[in-house]
Design a protein around this motif. Structure first.
Motif, PDB file in Angstrom:
ATOM      1  N   PRO A 179      -7.110  -0.350  -0.062  1.00 22.69           N
ATOM      2  CA  PRO A 179      -5.900   0.512  -0.514  1.00 22.69           C
ATOM      3  C   PRO A 179      -5.565   0.513  -2.124  1.00 22.69           C
ATOM      4  CG  PRO A 179      -5.394  -1.029   1.055  1.00 22.69           C
ATOM      5  CD  PRO A 179      -6.648  -1.455   0.543  1.00 22.69           C
ATOM      6  N   GLY A 180      -5.164   1.403  -2.449  1.00 29.01           N
ATOM      7  CA  GLY A 180      -4.478   1.670  -3.955  1.00 29.01           C
ATOM      8  C   GLY A 180      -3.156   1.390  -3.998  1.00 29.01           C
ATOM      9  N   PHE A 181      -2.339   2.116  -4.765  1.00 31.62           N
ATOM     10  CA  PHE A 181      -0.861   1.857  -4.771  1.00 31.62           C
ATOM     11  C   PHE A 181      -0.350   2.338  -3.384  1.00 31.62           C
ATOM     12  CE2 PHE A 181      -1.959   1.881  -9.297  1.00 31.62           C
ATOM     13  CZ  PHE A 181      -1.325   0.489  -9.532  1.00 31.62           C
ATOM     14  N   ILE A 182       0.409   1.495  -2.686  1.00 26.89           N
ATOM     15  CA  ILE A 182       1.086   1.957  -1.398  1.00 26.89           C
ATOM     16  C   ILE A 182       2.520   1.988  -1.543  1.00 26.89           C
ATOM     17  CG2 ILE A 182       1.187   1.565   1.262  1.00 26.89           C
ATOM     18  CD1 ILE A 182      -1.724   2.120  -0.227  1.00 26.89           C
ATOM     19  N   VAL A 232     -17.207   0.371   2.496  1.00 37.19           N
ATOM     20  CA  VAL A 232     -15.889   0.094   1.818  1.00 37.19           C
ATOM     21  C   VAL A 232     -15.301   1.437   1.630  1.00 37.19           C
ATOM     22  CG1 VAL A 232     -14.877  -0.728  -0.393  1.00 37.19           C
ATOM     23  CG2 VAL A 232     -16.771  -1.799   0.298  1.00 37.19           C
ATOM     24  N   ILE A 233     -14.114   1.682   2.289  1.00 37.51           N
ATOM     25  CA  ILE A 233     -13.471   2.948   2.439  1.00 37.51           C
ATOM     26  C   ILE A 233     -12.320   2.695   1.633  1.00 37.51           C
ATOM     27  CG2 ILE A 233     -12.468   4.481   3.813  1.00 37.51           C
ATOM     28  CD1 ILE A 233     -14.202   3.638   6.103  1.00 37.51           C
ATOM     29  N   PRO A 234     -12.075   3.362   0.554  1.00 41.34           N
ATOM     30  CA  PRO A 234     -11.004   3.519  -0.240  1.00 41.34           C
ATOM     31  C   PRO A 234      -9.835   4.392   0.273  1.00 41.34           C
ATOM     32  CG  PRO A 234     -12.489   5.077  -1.320  1.00 41.34           C
ATOM     33  CD  PRO A 234     -13.127   4.337   0.068  1.00 41.34           C
ATOM     34  N   VAL A 235      -8.680   4.012   0.143  1.00 44.24           N
ATOM     35  CA  VAL A 235      -7.280   4.754   0.280  1.00 44.24           C
ATOM     36  C   VAL A 235      -6.523   4.786  -1.029  1.00 44.24           C
ATOM     37  CG1 VAL A 235      -5.691   5.088   1.955  1.00 44.24           C
ATOM     38  CG2 VAL A 235      -7.725   4.001   2.985  1.00 44.24           C
ATOM     39  N   ASP A 236      -6.854   5.391  -1.853  1.00 43.99           N
ATOM     40  CA  ASP A 236      -6.207   5.257  -3.107  1.00 43.99           C
ATOM     41  C   ASP A 236      -5.990   6.255  -3.802  1.00 43.99           C
ATOM     42  OD1 ASP A 236      -8.881   5.977  -4.021  1.00 43.99           O
ATOM     43  OD2 ASP A 236      -9.322   3.977  -4.715  1.00 43.99           O
TER      44      ASP A 236
END
Length: 243
Positions: A179-182, A232-236
């Motif tokens: 994750p990025g900023f949540i 690696v899956i980004p959520v960002d």
């Protein structure tokens, strides 16, 4: 899913570490909504409705073993493990103490190792399993003041890929979500100027919701992602650009 393999995407025994707040809570809730039997580990706070709460610190092998024993007795062997528990001790390199470094690594990286090792016993016997490690965009992108945190989160990538090579033939997958900023209580308390500066770095122009991270995790745990492992899956929102 391989031809002839058994489909089992609901009613599973799921364990989410650090699952009573923030991203972990959103992940746990998404599995509950899917009809799974969900257990969480926590150190303090409330146990969310509809979940089995087990008090455990991931820095203690004994506590983790006891937690798994309780989950196995009530829900059966863990079929989906989400290693989410983590801490931060942010400070610049020259101010960072050795304890600041080792405490973060022991929780975020060694803690993941402890729960993965314990979960793998049951998964090997079942000949199936989903291991999902919650990393961070900073694990690959880097961040000033987070040498300890970034190192611990980067280590999860090597862990998932090594697990994939060891256990992939046993019907077990291991993946990383970064994750990025949540948009959580913590980010909501940031000064407006800080939030604005963070948002300026994100191509999507917004923070993610915890539910957006949870959606990726539940997808990885399902049949549709059965041939994905070591990823690696980004959520960002494009912040890391695949670093």
């Amino acid at each position: 899913m391989a031809p002839g393999a058994e489909s089992k995407t609901t009613g599973r025994s799921v364990l989410v570490t650090g699952g009573n707040r923030g991203i972990g809570l959103a992940i746990a809730k998404s599995f509950v909504a899917n009809g799974d039997k969900v257990a969480i580990t926590y150190r303090k706070g409330e146990i969310p409705a509809g979940m089995l709460g087990v008090r455990a610190d991931v820095t203690s092998g004994e506590q983790i073993d006891a937690a798994f024993s309780q989950v196995e007795a009530e829900h059966g062997p863990v079929e989906v493990l989400v290693a989410n528990a983590g801490i931060t001790r942010d400070t610049l390199l020259l101010r960072m103490s050795e304890d600041d470094f080792t405490d973060v690594v022991d929780t975020n990286l060694s803690g993941a190792f402890r729960v993965v090792k314990r979960a793998s016993r049951g998964m090997i016997r079942l000949k199936r399993g989903r291991i999902i490690l919650i990393s961070s965009v900073t694990g690959l992108y880097g961040a000033p003041g987070q040498i300890n945190y970034s190192a611990s989160k980067a280590g999860l990538v090597g862990m998932a890929r090594s697990i994939t090579r060891e256990l992939g033939s046993r019907g077990i997958t291991a993946n990383v979500v970064a994750p990025g900023f949540i948009d959580t209580d913590m980010t909501a308390e940031l000064p407006d100027a800080t939030r604005t500066s963070y948002l300026a770095t994100i191509p999507a122009g917004r923070f993610a919701s915890p539910e957006e991270v949870a959606g990726v995790v539940t997808w990885l745990a399902g049949d549709s992602a059965g041939y994905i492992s070591g990823a690696v899956i980004p959520v960002d929102g494009g912040l890391g650009m695949g670093h």
